[in-house]
Design an enzyme around this catalytic site. Structure first.
Site, PDB file in Angstrom:
ATOM      1  N   LYS A 192      19.596-101.478  40.457  1.00 30.54           N
ATOM      2  CA  LYS A 192      20.290-101.723  41.720  1.00 30.54           C
ATOM      3  C   LYS A 192      19.550-102.768  42.554  1.00 30.54           C
ATOM      4  O   LYS A 192      20.173-103.666  43.139  1.00 30.54           O
ATOM      5  CB  LYS A 192      20.408-100.418  42.516  1.00 30.54           C
ATOM      6  CG  LYS A 192      21.360 -99.412  41.906  1.00 30.54           C
ATOM      7  CD  LYS A 192      21.269 -98.067  42.615  1.00 30.54           C
ATOM      8  CE  LYS A 192      22.166 -97.039  41.960  1.00 30.54           C
ATOM      9  NZ  LYS A 192      22.012 -95.688  42.503  1.00 30.54           N
ATOM     10  N   GLN A 220      19.055 -91.154  45.647  1.00 32.56           N
ATOM     11  CA  GLN A 220      19.191 -91.030  44.196  1.00 32.56           C
ATOM     12  C   GLN A 220      19.050 -89.573  43.748  1.00 32.56           C
ATOM     13  O   GLN A 220      18.105 -88.885  44.137  1.00 32.56           O
ATOM     14  CB  GLN A 220      18.139 -91.900  43.505  1.00 32.56           C
ATOM     15  CG  GLN A 220      18.233 -91.917  41.995  1.00 32.56           C
ATOM     16  CD  GLN A 220      19.533 -92.525  41.487  1.00 32.56           C
ATOM     17  OE1 GLN A 220      20.004 -93.521  42.027  1.00 32.56           O
ATOM     18  NE2 GLN A 220      20.101 -91.929  40.470  1.00 32.56           N
ATOM     19  N   ASP A 225      27.680 -94.210  48.329  1.00 29.85           N
ATOM     20  CA  ASP A 225      27.860 -93.438  47.105  1.00 29.85           C
ATOM     21  C   ASP A 225      29.180 -92.667  47.121  1.00 29.85           C
ATOM     22  O   ASP A 225      29.650 -92.204  46.085  1.00 29.85           O
ATOM     23  CB  ASP A 225      26.701 -92.444  46.910  1.00 29.85           C
ATOM     24  CG  ASP A 225      25.735 -92.885  45.815  1.00 29.85           C
ATOM     25  OD1 ASP A 225      26.143 -93.664  44.940  1.00 29.85           O
ATOM     26  OD2 ASP A 225      24.581 -92.433  45.841  1.00 29.85           O
TER      27      ASP A 225
END
Length: 294
Positions: free
Chosen positions: A52, A96, A119
């Site tokens: 990312k 994450q 997300d």
């Protein structure tokens, strides 16, 4: 049989975003800023977050990585989340997963402000997605939909079987594919680990989305000729004969199933790259929203 090449399509999307970012710079506008929070040293998470960060650099985004030790307390993590919520320089951020077991993932995800939840995990964004309202769609289902659109896979009126009911992939993709619109208008069956006679369902399916995380679960005898196969699973399987000591595989027995499929995603190189591309697209959307609101 056509390979649904997620790597190729994700690169196209990144190029499109990079062009838009270049235009933003020319207009003197602030470029998107994506932050990532990583707790601990999980190997897969480190690889994913690293990808990312590299993608942000390639397309001209600003990026910040907050890498916290595994012993970080839930209170300390929540403090960082609140700081990111209040930081006007951060357009969107991700926490994450998985988090260490002593931290309540649900508590942390609920604390992420919906306007920065690129997300798409917050209940506010999930609810808007289910109601077909503009929102941040969870990156993996978003990526699957974009892959189907760009390859012009016919989904209208088709029977899609989704295997796996997670809130991150299975449930949202089942909702998205049943809605009105391109790459949608399908009749969707949501199957899971307790579903009886899954093979009977998959043999009826025009489209199968497998998101179980069980290596080679979907065999050729479970698939009818011409089916579209989307493999979301990604598992490290130990193999001493390999240089790294393992190999990556999906839920689908690719070698055999690909002989019957009309379209199929490979693993790796299918859904995975699309997930990162759509996370970046969500971040661009977040920047545009913040610009309009300031």
């Amino acid at each position: 049989m056509t390979i649904l090449d997620g790597k190729k399509i994700s690169n196209q999307i990144k190029d499109e975003i990079a062009t838009e970012v270049a235009s933003m710079k020319e207009r003197g506008e602030k470029v998107p800023h994506l932050a990532a929070v990583l707790v601990g040293t999980d190997g897969a998470s480190l690889t994913y977050v690293g990808s990312k960060v590299r993608s942000c650099k390639r397309i001209g985004f600003e990026s910040t990585l907050h890498h916290l030790p595994a012993e970080t307390t839930e209170e300390e993590l929540l403090k960082l989340v609140h700081e990111l919520n209040e930081d006007p320089n951060i357009d969107g951020y991700i926490v994450q997963l998985p988090l260490p077991k002593h931290i309540d993932e649900q508590e942390v995800l609920m604390a992420v402000h919906p306007d920065k939840d690129v997300d798409g995990f917050h209940p506010t964004n999930f609810g808007k997605m289910a109601l077909d309202m503009e929102t941040f769609i969870s990156a993996t289902p978003f990526g699957i939909m974009e892959l189907l659109r760009r390859y012009e896979v016919v989904t209208e009126g088709k029977h899609a079987v989704v295997i796996g009911r997670s809130h991150i992939v299975g449930r949202p993709i089942s909702i998205l594919m049943s809605q009105k619109g391109k790459a949608a208008n399908a009749t969707v069956t949501l199957a899971h680990s307790r579903t009886k006679n899954i093979k009977e369902l998959t043999l009826q399916a025009d489209i199968i989305v497998s998101a179980l995380g069980v290596p080679h679960f979907l065999k050729a005898d479970m698939v009818k000729p011409g089916a579209v196969i989307i493999d979301v699973g990604i598992t490290r399987v130990e193999d001493p004969s390999k240089e790294k000591g393992y190999y990556i595989t999906g839920d689908v027995d690719f070698e055999e199933v690909s002989k019957k499929a009309s379209y199929i995603t490979p693993v790796p190189g299918g859904v995975g790259p699309m997930t990162i591309a759509m996370l970046l697209k969500n971040t661009l959307l977040a920047r545009e929203r913040h610009r309009k609101n300031t």
